[in-house]
Design an enzyme around this catalytic site. Structure first.
Site, short mmCIF file in Angstrom:
data_model
loop_
_atom_site.label_atom_id
_atom_site.label_comp_id
_atom_site.label_asym_id
_atom_site.label_seq_id
_atom_site.Cartn_x
_atom_site.Cartn_y
_atom_site.Cartn_z
N ALA A 123 -35.99 8.21 32.49
CA ALA A 123 -36.19 8.78 31.16
C ALA A 123 -37.40 8.00 30.63
CB ALA A 123 -34.97 8.59 30.29
N PRO A 124 -38.60 8.55 30.79
CA PRO A 124 -39.84 7.77 30.76
C PRO A 124 -40.29 7.29 29.39
CG PRO A 124 -40.35 10.08 31.00
CD PRO A 124 -38.85 9.96 31.05
N CYS A 125 -39.59 6.30 28.86
CA CYS A 125 -39.98 5.73 27.57
C CYS A 125 -41.34 5.02 27.68
CB CYS A 125 -38.91 4.79 27.04
SG CYS A 125 -38.33 3.56 28.20
N HIS A 126 -41.76 4.68 28.90
CA HIS A 126 -43.08 4.06 29.08
C HIS A 126 -44.20 5.05 28.76
CE1 HIS A 126 -42.16 5.91 33.00
NE2 HIS A 126 -43.46 6.05 33.15
#
Length: 168
Positions: free
Chosen positions: A128-131
């Site tokens: 879940a690409p919070c980056h």
């Protein structure tokens, strides 16, 4: 709910992969604050199918051979947090969004700070690409794995932004 875990060595450090009954529940960083993603007592179970699949998919991602993950996810959070985390899943590989853009996507244009807080509690980093969420000014902002790791993940995905270098 009971959770199981296994360790995975990666280019961004030793990751703790955590699964629940329905899928992957967390990817935790080496120096992760235990209060960020409260899970309770964890039991080691390297043979768990969700953990095995996660490790395989992450290895492919780090090798540049995977841009989409298929492991089932088991988010545990408030309704708003889950909506933010689901929105993260819509950010394409190699692209970024601002906290404000996520807030608008959720129909809550004035909630960018709340989006930032939920993003900071994202239990399933990388997948879940919070980056991929950055400041409105294009600069990298807080990340549980550290800003250098965030920059590394974005570079791995081919996202080139000269403003990232201003951080270091």
């Amino acid at each position: 709910m009971s959770y199981v875990f296994k360790w995975m060595d990666s280019p961004v450090g030793r990751l703790k992969l955590v699964a629940g009954d329905k899928g992957l529940a967390a990817i935790l960083w080496p120096d992760d604050n235990p209060k960020r993603v409260p899970l309770g007592v964890l039991t080691e179970a390297a043979d768990n199918p969700f953990l095995w699949q996660t490790e395989q998919e992450l290895a492919e991602y780090f090798a540049g051979k995977r841009s989409v993950f298929t492991v089932p996810l088991d988010f545990n959070g408030t309704g708003f947090q889950k909506s933010v985390w689901q929105a993260l899943l819509t950010i394409p590989f190699g692209e970024t969004r601002s906290y404000g853009q996520i807030a608008v996507q959720l129909g809550k244009p004035s909630a960018s700070r709340a989006v930032g807080a939920a993003n900071g509690k994202n239990p399933i980093s990388i997948i879940a690409p919070c980056h991929r969420v950055i400041g409105t000014n294009g600069k990298l902002t807080g990340f549980a794995g550290g800003l250098e790791t965030k920059a590394h993940l974005l570079a791995l995905e081919g996202h080139e932004d000269s403003r990232q270098s201003e951080l270091f």
